[in-house]
Write a protein that holds these residues in place. Structure first.
Motif, short mmCIF file in Angstrom:
data_model
loop_
_atom_site.label_atom_id
_atom_site.label_comp_id
_atom_site.label_asym_id
_atom_site.label_seq_id
_atom_site.Cartn_x
_atom_site.Cartn_y
_atom_site.Cartn_z
N LEU A 81 32.07 106.94 46.35
CA LEU A 81 32.09 106.75 44.90
C LEU A 81 33.37 106.01 44.51
N ALA A 82 33.22 104.86 43.86
CA ALA A 82 34.37 104.11 43.34
C ALA A 82 34.27 104.05 41.83
N LEU A 83 35.32 104.45 41.13
CA LEU A 83 35.34 104.52 39.67
C LEU A 83 36.53 103.73 39.15
N GLY A 84 36.28 102.79 38.24
CA GLY A 84 37.36 101.99 37.69
C GLY A 84 37.37 102.05 36.17
N GLY A 85 38.57 101.96 35.59
CA GLY A 85 38.69 102.00 34.13
C GLY A 85 38.02 103.22 33.54
N VAL A 86 38.30 104.39 34.11
CA VAL A 86 37.58 105.62 33.74
C VAL A 86 37.99 106.07 32.33
#
Length: 299
Positions: A122-127
C-alpha cells in the motif's frame, strides 16, 4: 505495446468501469491507482509510463467519477470499497498493489483495512489525515461557486487551496503546476457531471484515518510543503501503521505527483518491487529553475 482493456462492472446497482494495461512480463502484482475526487481512469499517464514495464496498471472511473453512474445519497465509503474489491475479483488475481493519492489515499486506506488480505503493498501520498474547519469552509465555497456556474472562481479557489504559493518555499515547476491544475479544474467543472456532488461528498463523507492497519506493507509520502495536510501530521498518521515507511519529498507541495511526477513513479516502482528506497531520486532536492507563481507575471 501493452494490451488495453476497459471493463464495465456494477455494485449495488451502480455501474462503473476500470481500465487495465497488461504487462506480459510483469514482475509484481497489478498496481491500481486511485486519485482525486475529480480524477478518472485516464488521469495517470506518468504512472502508466513508469509502472507499466513491471506490472499491469489499473485505473478506474469509480462510482461518482468520470463516466460512472452517480453515487446514491448517503455515506459512500462502503460502496466505493466494494467497487474496488469487485475490480480485484474481476482481475482474477489474489492480491494487488494499491497506490492512493489525496482523496484516493483515503479510499485506499479504507480498502486495506476492510480486506488486507487482498493488498500486497500500500502506497499513500498526500494523505488528507487532518482537514481544518477553515479548509472545509473553503471547499464549501468552492462547491457553491461550481453549483452557480462560476467555473473561473471555482478553478482559482481550488487551485490555490491545493498548492503552496508561499514564495519563501521552493516548489519545483510551481508555475507550470499552477496552470495545469487550474486548467484541469476548469475542465472538470465544465465537463464532469459529478463535480458538485463529488466535492460535497468529499467534505461530508470523510474517511476514517483513526483506525489501525496491520499486516500490509505500507509507504506514506508527502511533499515537504504540503499545505492540505502538513508532513508532520502525515508522519503521525504513518506512525499508526506498524512497520510502515514515511518519506518527505523535497521541493514539492500537495501536488507532488505532478511537480515531481517521474520521481514519484520511480518511488512507486521501487516500493512495489521491494527495491531499496533510500536512493530514490525523489528524495533529492531539484535545481531551482523558475520564479514563484505568486509573481504577477506567473499567474
Amino acid at each position: 505495446m501493452y494490451e488495453e482493456t476497459i471493463r464495465s462492472l456494477s455494485v449495488s446497482g451502480v455501474s462503473f468501469a476500470y481500465r487495465r494495461l497488461r504487462q506480459p512480463e510483469r514482475i509484481t502484482e497489478p498496481v491500481m491507482v486511485l486519485g482525486g475526487a475529480l480524477q478518472g481512469m485516464f488521469g495517470w499517464p506518468q504512472m502508466e509510463d513508469h509502472v507499466g514495464p513491471v506490472a499491469d496498471v489499473v485505473t478506474a472511473d469509480l462510482p461518482g467519477m468520470g463516466s460512472a453512474d452517480p453515487l446514491p445519497p448517503g455515506p459512500s465509503n462502503d460502496l466505493m470499497c466494494a467497487a474496488i474489491e469487485s475490480i480485484i475479483d474481476d482481475l482474477d488475481v489474489p492480491q494487488i498493489n494499491l497506490f492512493g493519492f489525496s482523496y484516493g489515499a483515503g479510499l485506499a486506506y479504507g480498502c486495506a483495512r476492510r480486506f488486507p488480505e487482498r493488498i500486497a503493498r500500500l502506497a499513500l501520498g498526500g494523505v488528507p489525515a487532518h482537514i481544518s474547519a477553515a479548509q472545509l469552509d473553503l471547499w464549501r465555497r468552492a462547491a457553491d461557486h461550481l453549483a452557480r456556474g462560476n467555473t473561473e472562481d471555482f478553478a482559482t479557489l481550488v487551485t490555490e487551496a491545493l498548492m503552496c504559493l508561499d514564495a519563501r518555499r521552493h516548489v519545483t515547476r510551481r508555475k507550470l503546476a499552477y496552470r495545469y491544475v487550474r486548467r484541469s479544474m476548469m475542465h472538470a467543472a465544465r465537463h464532469s457531471r459529478h463535480a458538485v456532488d463529488s466535492l460535497r461528498r468529499a467534505m461530508s463523507d470523510r474517511p476514517d484515518f483513526s483506525g489501525r492497519l496491520a499486516d500490509v506493507p505500507t509507504l506514506v509520502f508527502s511533499g515537504e510543503h504540503d499545505t492540505v495536510t502538513s508532513p508532520d501530521r502525515q508522519r503521525d498518521f504513518a506512525a499508526t501503521i506498524p512497520d510502515s515507511r514515511f518519506l518527505t519529498i523535497p521541493d514539492a507541495d500537495h501536488w507532488v505527483v505532478l511537480e515531481r511526477a517521474q520521481d514519484v513513479a520511480d518511488l512507486a516502482v521501487r516500493f512495489f518491487t521491494d527495491a531499496p528506497l533510500s536512493s530514490a531520486p525523489c528524495l533529492a532536492p531539484v535545481e531551482r529553475e523558475e520564479p514563484s507563481v505568486t509573481d504577477p507575471a506567473c499567474v
